[in-house]
Design a protein around this motif. Structure first.
Motif, PDB file in Angstrom:
ATOM      1  N   GLU A 101      29.655  38.208  28.105  1.00 42.82           N
ATOM      2  CA  GLU A 101      29.362  36.797  28.388  1.00 42.82           C
ATOM      3  C   GLU A 101      29.255  36.537  29.884  1.00 42.82           C
ATOM      4  O   GLU A 101      28.395  35.771  30.328  1.00 42.82           O
ATOM      5  N   VAL A 102      30.128  37.160  30.676  1.00 45.60           N
ATOM      6  CA  VAL A 102      30.050  37.005  32.131  1.00 45.60           C
ATOM      7  C   VAL A 102      28.706  37.536  32.637  1.00 45.60           C
ATOM      8  O   VAL A 102      28.026  36.883  33.425  1.00 45.60           O
ATOM      9  N   VAL A 103      28.323  38.722  32.154  1.00 47.29           N
ATOM     10  CA  VAL A 103      27.052  39.321  32.571  1.00 47.29           C
ATOM     11  C   VAL A 103      25.890  38.426  32.152  1.00 47.29           C
ATOM     12  O   VAL A 103      24.966  38.183  32.933  1.00 47.29           O
ATOM     13  N   ASP A 104      25.946  37.890  30.932  1.00 49.04           N
ATOM     14  CA  ASP A 104      24.876  37.025  30.433  1.00 49.04           C
ATOM     15  C   ASP A 104      24.772  35.750  31.263  1.00 49.04           C
ATOM     16  O   ASP A 104      23.675  35.299  31.582  1.00 49.04           O
ATOM     17  N   LYS A 105      25.904  35.175  31.628  1.00 48.47           N
ATOM     18  CA  LYS A 105      25.933  33.896  32.344  1.00 48.47           C
ATOM     19  C   LYS A 105      25.704  34.054  33.850  1.00 48.47           C
ATOM     20  O   LYS A 105      25.010  33.240  34.460  1.00 48.47           O
ATOM     21  N   ARG A 128      30.110  41.852  39.021  1.00 50.16           N
ATOM     22  CA  ARG A 128      30.675  42.782  40.018  1.00 50.16           C
ATOM     23  C   ARG A 128      31.553  42.045  41.025  1.00 50.16           C
ATOM     24  O   ARG A 128      32.579  42.569  41.463  1.00 50.16           O
ATOM     25  N   ARG A 129      31.180  40.821  41.391  1.00 49.28           N
ATOM     26  CA  ARG A 129      32.002  40.023  42.311  1.00 49.28           C
ATOM     27  C   ARG A 129      33.348  39.721  41.653  1.00 49.28           C
ATOM     28  O   ARG A 129      34.410  39.921  42.259  1.00 49.28           O
ATOM     29  N   ALA A 146      39.190  40.790  40.683  1.00 52.62           N
ATOM     30  CA  ALA A 146      40.229  41.204  39.733  1.00 52.62           C
ATOM     31  C   ALA A 146      41.017  42.393  40.282  1.00 52.62           C
ATOM     32  O   ALA A 146      42.248  42.437  40.164  1.00 52.62           O
ATOM     33  N   LEU A 147      40.327  43.349  40.888  1.00 55.46           N
ATOM     34  CA  LEU A 147      40.994  44.525  41.450  1.00 55.46           C
ATOM     35  C   LEU A 147      42.063  44.105  42.457  1.00 55.46           C
ATOM     36  O   LEU A 147      43.204  44.580  42.400  1.00 55.46           O
ATOM     37  N   HIS A 148      41.713  43.216  43.346  1.00 53.23           N
ATOM     38  CA  HIS A 148      42.667  42.755  44.355  1.00 53.23           C
ATOM     39  C   HIS A 148      43.810  41.961  43.720  1.00 53.23           C
ATOM     40  O   HIS A 148      44.965  42.108  44.123  1.00 53.23           O
ATOM     41  N   ALA A 149      43.475  41.146  42.722  1.00 54.57           N
ATOM     42  CA  ALA A 149      44.481  40.291  42.089  1.00 54.57           C
ATOM     43  C   ALA A 149      45.537  41.088  41.327  1.00 54.57           C
ATOM     44  O   ALA A 149      46.702  40.679  41.288  1.00 54.57           O
ATOM     45  N   VAL A 150      45.162  42.198  40.726  1.00 59.93           N
ATOM     46  CA  VAL A 150      46.108  42.943  39.878  1.00 59.93           C
ATOM     47  C   VAL A 150      46.844  44.056  40.617  1.00 59.93           C
ATOM     48  O   VAL A 150      47.787  44.627  40.070  1.00 59.93           O
ATOM     49  N   THR A 151      46.431  44.375  41.815  1.00 59.52           N
ATOM     50  CA  THR A 151      47.088  45.441  42.566  1.00 59.52           C
ATOM     51  C   THR A 151      48.499  45.001  42.941  1.00 59.52           C
ATOM     52  O   THR A 151      48.683  44.012  43.642  1.00 59.52           O
ATOM     53  N   ALA A 152      49.475  45.733  42.419  1.00 64.39           N
ATOM     54  CA  ALA A 152      50.882  45.410  42.649  1.00 64.39           C
ATOM     55  C   ALA A 152      51.705  46.681  42.510  1.00 64.39           C
ATOM     56  O   ALA A 152      51.308  47.602  41.794  1.00 64.39           O
ATOM     57  N   PRO A 153      52.856  46.741  43.177  1.00 65.34           N
ATOM     58  CA  PRO A 153      53.721  47.921  43.054  1.00 65.34           C
ATOM     59  C   PRO A 153      54.097  48.203  41.605  1.00 65.34           C
ATOM     60  O   PRO A 153      54.194  47.289  40.787  1.00 65.34           O
ATOM     61  N   GLU A 154      54.292  49.490  41.329  1.00 67.69           N
ATOM     62  CA  GLU A 154      54.709  49.969  40.014  1.00 67.69           C
ATOM     63  C   GLU A 154      53.793  49.465  38.913  1.00 67.69           C
ATOM     64  O   GLU A 154      54.236  48.939  37.886  1.00 67.69           O
ATOM     65  N   THR A 155      52.481  49.649  39.155  1.00 64.56           N
ATOM     66  CA  THR A 155      51.467  49.239  38.190  1.00 64.56           C
ATOM     67  C   THR A 155      50.448  50.344  38.020  1.00 64.56           C
ATOM     68  O   THR A 155      50.046  50.982  38.989  1.00 64.56           O
ATOM     69  N   LEU A 169      31.228  51.202  42.217  1.00 65.12           N
ATOM     70  CA  LEU A 169      29.908  50.951  42.794  1.00 65.12           C
ATOM     71  C   LEU A 169      29.995  50.281  44.163  1.00 65.12           C
ATOM     72  O   LEU A 169      29.142  50.501  45.023  1.00 65.12           O
ATOM     73  N   ALA A 170      31.016  49.482  44.377  1.00 65.50           N
ATOM     74  CA  ALA A 170      31.205  48.830  45.676  1.00 65.50           C
ATOM     75  C   ALA A 170      32.049  49.734  46.571  1.00 65.50           C
ATOM     76  O   ALA A 170      33.172  50.098  46.220  1.00 65.50           O
ATOM     77  N   GLY A 171      31.506  50.081  47.713  1.00 63.13           N
ATOM     78  CA  GLY A 171      32.233  50.916  48.670  1.00 63.13           C
ATOM     79  C   GLY A 171      33.575  50.309  49.043  1.00 63.13           C
ATOM     80  O   GLY A 171      34.561  51.030  49.222  1.00 63.13           O
ATOM     81  N   SER A 172      33.627  48.985  49.150  1.00 66.07           N
ATOM     82  CA  SER A 172      34.891  48.328  49.504  1.00 66.07           C
ATOM     83  C   SER A 172      35.950  48.550  48.425  1.00 66.07           C
ATOM     84  O   SER A 172      37.132  48.701  48.749  1.00 66.07           O
ATOM     85  N   ASN A 173      35.545  48.606  47.154  1.00 62.77           N
ATOM     86  CA  ASN A 173      36.509  48.886  46.079  1.00 62.77           C
ATOM     87  C   ASN A 173      37.005  50.318  46.155  1.00 62.77           C
ATOM     88  O   ASN A 173      38.191  50.581  45.938  1.00 62.77           O
TER      89      ASN A 173
END
Length: 175
Positions: free
Chosen positions: A47-51, A58-59, A64-73, A83-87
């Motif tokens: 749905e995200v891709v469709d919308k 990808r944005r 999401a990657l930054h939001a979920v990064t936490a110790p002991e995870t 695909l994104a070099g920054s990721n």
């Protein structure tokens, strides 16, 4: 040594299954970035891709990657996270990255058996084997560039988790 673990690899490489088992073995939290994205947006990946198109997805994926990064995870990333070099740089800098390498035939079989396949939009419009082959040709170098270690994701879950734990424990001791 970081206590954050990222799993990268193509769709159906086992990132979510392995991630849950690895998190359980370490008594860590577990997050799947696609699931997090779906929960926070109220939409499936399709749905995200469709919308919003692939660019919007990808944005959101990077956020999401930054939001979920936490110790002991343990974090299972979407197949295209690399695909994104920054990721790629972010994951390498913030944790231990494992690439779950799985033969095309095994991933194709897993996708055929996956009841959630409808939530995973086709990337190329081709058959499963053709799509996986094409996508891996593009992404395999990125998975390898991102990963600190490559795991054989085609063996049973317990075997993959053992591979990861052995490496993680050696890295934790500075070996």
């Amino acid at each position: 040594m970081s206590n954050i673990i990222y799993l990268v690899g193509a769709r159906a490489s086992g990132k979510t299954t392995i991630g849950r088992a690895l998190a359980n073995a370490l008594n860590y939290g577990f997050v799947d970035t696609d699931a997090y994205l779906s929960e926070t947006s109220g939409m499936t990946v399709a749905e995200v891709v469709d919308k919003e198109g692939w660019e919007g997805f990808r944005r959101r994926e990077s956020e999401a990657l930054h939001a979920v990064t936490a110790p002991e995870t343990v974090i299972a990333t979407g197949g295209g996270m690399v695909l994104a070099g920054s990721n790629r740089e972010y994951m390498r800098a913030h944790g231990l990255v494992f690439y779950l390498h799985v033969p095309v035939e095994v991933m194709a079989e897993r996708l055929r058996a996956d009841p959630n396949a409808a939530q995973r939009p086709t990337l190329t419009g081709r058959s499963i084997v053709e799509e996986i082959t094409e996508v891996l040709a593009e992404r395999e170098p990125l998975y390898r560039e991102t990963a600190h270690h490559v795991l054989d994701g085609s063996v049973p879950v317990e075997g993959v988790v053992k591979q990861a734990l052995d490496i993680f424990r050696h890295a934790s001791r500075g070996e």
